[in-house]
Design a protein around this motif. Structure first.
Motif, short mmCIF file in Angstrom:
data_model
loop_
_atom_site.label_atom_id
_atom_site.label_comp_id
_atom_site.label_asym_id
_atom_site.label_seq_id
_atom_site.Cartn_x
_atom_site.Cartn_y
_atom_site.Cartn_z
N GLY A 1 62.06 60.50 45.58
CA GLY A 1 62.40 61.78 44.99
C GLY A 1 62.17 62.88 46.01
N ALA A 2 62.54 64.10 45.67
CA ALA A 2 62.47 65.19 46.64
C ALA A 2 62.02 66.48 45.97
CB ALA A 2 63.84 65.40 47.30
N VAL A 3 61.43 67.35 46.79
CA VAL A 3 61.11 68.72 46.39
C VAL A 3 61.69 69.67 47.43
CG1 VAL A 3 59.00 68.15 45.14
CG2 VAL A 3 58.88 68.59 47.60
N ASN A 4 61.90 70.90 47.02
CA ASN A 4 62.44 71.88 47.94
C ASN A 4 61.41 72.26 49.00
OD1 ASN A 4 64.47 73.94 48.77
ND2 ASN A 4 62.83 75.35 48.15
N MET B 1 63.53 71.22 37.74
CA MET B 1 64.02 69.85 37.57
C MET B 1 63.85 69.06 38.85
SD MET B 1 65.26 69.84 34.44
CE MET B 1 66.56 68.65 34.25
N GLN B 2 63.38 67.83 38.73
CA GLN B 2 63.19 66.97 39.91
C GLN B 2 64.31 65.94 39.99
OE1 GLN B 2 60.93 67.02 42.30
NE2 GLN B 2 60.15 68.92 41.44
N PRO B 3 64.95 65.77 41.15
CA PRO B 3 65.98 64.73 41.27
C PRO B 3 65.35 63.37 41.46
CG PRO B 3 65.76 65.91 43.33
CD PRO B 3 64.81 66.57 42.36
N HIS B 4 65.63 62.45 40.57
CA HIS B 4 65.24 61.06 40.74
C HIS B 4 66.52 60.24 40.86
CE1 HIS B 4 60.89 61.32 39.81
NE2 HIS B 4 61.28 62.41 39.19
N TYR B 5 66.38 59.02 41.34
CA TYR B 5 67.57 58.22 41.54
C TYR B 5 67.41 56.86 40.88
CZ TYR B 5 70.02 61.37 44.60
OH TYR B 5 70.73 62.44 45.09
N ARG B 6 68.43 56.50 40.08
CA ARG B 6 68.47 55.21 39.45
C ARG B 6 69.43 54.33 40.23
NH1 ARG B 6 69.80 56.50 34.17
NH2 ARG B 6 67.60 56.61 33.75
N GLU B 7 69.04 53.09 40.47
CA GLU B 7 69.85 52.22 41.32
C GLU B 7 70.92 51.49 40.53
OE1 GLU B 7 69.17 48.82 44.73
OE2 GLU B 7 67.52 49.54 43.50
N TYR B 8 72.14 51.50 41.05
CA TYR B 8 73.23 50.72 40.48
C TYR B 8 73.04 49.26 40.86
CZ TYR B 8 77.89 48.78 39.92
OH TYR B 8 78.94 47.99 39.58
N THR B 9 73.11 48.35 39.87
CA THR B 9 72.73 46.97 40.12
C THR B 9 73.89 46.01 40.22
OG1 THR B 9 72.48 46.58 37.74
CG2 THR B 9 70.52 47.32 38.95
N GLY B 10 75.12 46.50 40.34
CA GLY B 10 76.25 45.60 40.49
C GLY B 10 76.21 44.86 41.82
N ASN B 11 76.87 43.71 41.90
CA ASN B 11 76.88 42.95 43.15
C ASN B 11 77.55 43.75 44.26
OD1 ASN B 11 75.57 40.76 42.20
ND2 ASN B 11 77.39 39.51 41.85
N VAL B 12 77.00 43.69 45.45
CA VAL B 12 77.57 44.33 46.63
C VAL B 12 77.82 43.25 47.66
CG1 VAL B 12 77.20 46.02 48.43
CG2 VAL B 12 76.31 46.46 46.14
N GLU B 13 79.05 43.17 48.11
CA GLU B 13 79.42 42.16 49.10
C GLU B 13 79.04 40.75 48.65
OE1 GLU B 13 81.17 42.80 51.75
OE2 GLU B 13 81.22 44.95 51.32
N GLY B 14 79.25 40.48 47.35
CA GLY B 14 79.04 39.12 46.86
C GLY B 14 77.59 38.73 46.67
N ARG B 15 76.65 39.69 46.73
CA ARG B 15 75.24 39.34 46.56
C ARG B 15 74.98 39.00 45.10
NH1 ARG B 15 71.96 40.93 50.85
NH2 ARG B 15 73.10 42.11 52.43
N ALA B 16 74.05 38.11 44.88
CA ALA B 16 73.73 37.67 43.53
C ALA B 16 72.96 38.75 42.79
CB ALA B 16 72.88 36.39 43.58
#
Length: 274
Positions: free
Chosen positions: A97-100, A1-16
């Motif tokens: 992403g990453a591999v061992n 299994m390969q670890p991939h990352y999905r980005e959370y899109t909520g506002n951070v520090e009031g960014r639009a």
């Protein structure tokens, strides 16, 4: 299994939300770990690895028992330098992403955000960047972070696609993605972030063709290219040293994204959030 990352899109520090969507677009520009590994397992990838490794060896002064970090996709080159080091880490950006690594041993791989490295100040002797700087969201912030973790006298070696070279224009290799650099642009960026540029080298003078006839002429292209058109190499390699006599301004910054791990099988594309 390969670890991939999905980005959370909520506002951070009031960014639009519009700004967050722009960040997602940039993250998707990262070369995928599966594509990178497949390239270096191909005939063309093995030849490219050898060409870059030979160029690296021309400016890589070996220091006994040094602490080395490879940032980006550096696995094909770390095996060459690991035996001389005290310890070696493979830091791979979350958008990639990453591999061992190393294979068959305890893992020295970490999935990271390149502006917030999980290292204390002045803890590393040398950093090798391959398939990294051209994908950085903020190259200056990334280099400032590397300045922080490098020890006094520490050295940084960067391999980037040459904007004048043909490899940066061909999308069937990883060097055709991201932001290519000229030698002048890279030198200016290093000076702005408190590094002193030093020795340089070039590699990949042969065309990125998968034809066996063209690959068999690699050594001819290399000899002729180094003599006649060194400015048009496929990649530029620059070594720089951490500069100590000029301070960097300290600015507080909040993390601009949150990554949520998503496991996906080898070779199965993942759907990124928008």
């Amino acid at each position: 299994m390969q670890p991939h990352y999905r980005e959370y899109t909520g506002n951070v520090e009031g960014r639009a939300l519009k700004s967050n969507r722009a960040l997602i677009t940039f993250v998707s520009m990262h070369a995928d770990i599966v594509d990178l590994r497949q390239f270096y397992h191909s005939d063309l990838g093995r030849i490219a690895e050898h060409s870059i490794a030979m160029a690296l060896s021309s400016l890589w002064v070996r220091l006994p028992q040094e602490r080395l970090v490879g940032l980006g996709y550096v696995v094909p080159f770390l095996d060459r330098f690991q035996p001389d080091t005290e310890r070696t880490f493979a830091f791979m950006p979350a958008g990639q992403g990453a591999v061992n690594w190393p294979v068959g041993a305890l893992s020295s791989t970490a999935l990271i955000f390149d502006e917030e490295l999980p290292l204390p100040d002045s803890s590393i002797d040398r950093v090798l960047m391959v398939h990294s700087l051209e994908f950085a969201e903020s190259p200056r912030e990334t280099l400032k972070e590397l300045w922080r973790v490098l020890a006094p006298g520490g050295r940084l070696v960067i391999v980037v696609p040459n904007r004048r070279g043909v490899w940066a224009r061909m999308e069937h290799t990883p060097f055709g993605s991201g932001r290519p650099y000229s030698r002048g642009q890279l030198t200016s960026l290093l000076r702005e972030t408190n590094f002193t540029p030093g020795a340089t080298a070039e590699a990949l003078f042969f065309p990125p063709s998968k034809l066996r006839t063209m690959m068999s002429l690699r050594s001819v292209f290399d000899r002729v290219g180094r003599a006649l058109w060194p400015a048009f190499s496929g990649v530029i390699i620059v070594e720089a040293q951490k500069r100590l006599y000029q301070g960097l301004p300290v600015a507080a910054r909040a993390s601009r994204r949150v990554f949520v791990p998503v496991l996906a099988p080898h070779g199965v594309p993942t759907t990124r959030s928008r």
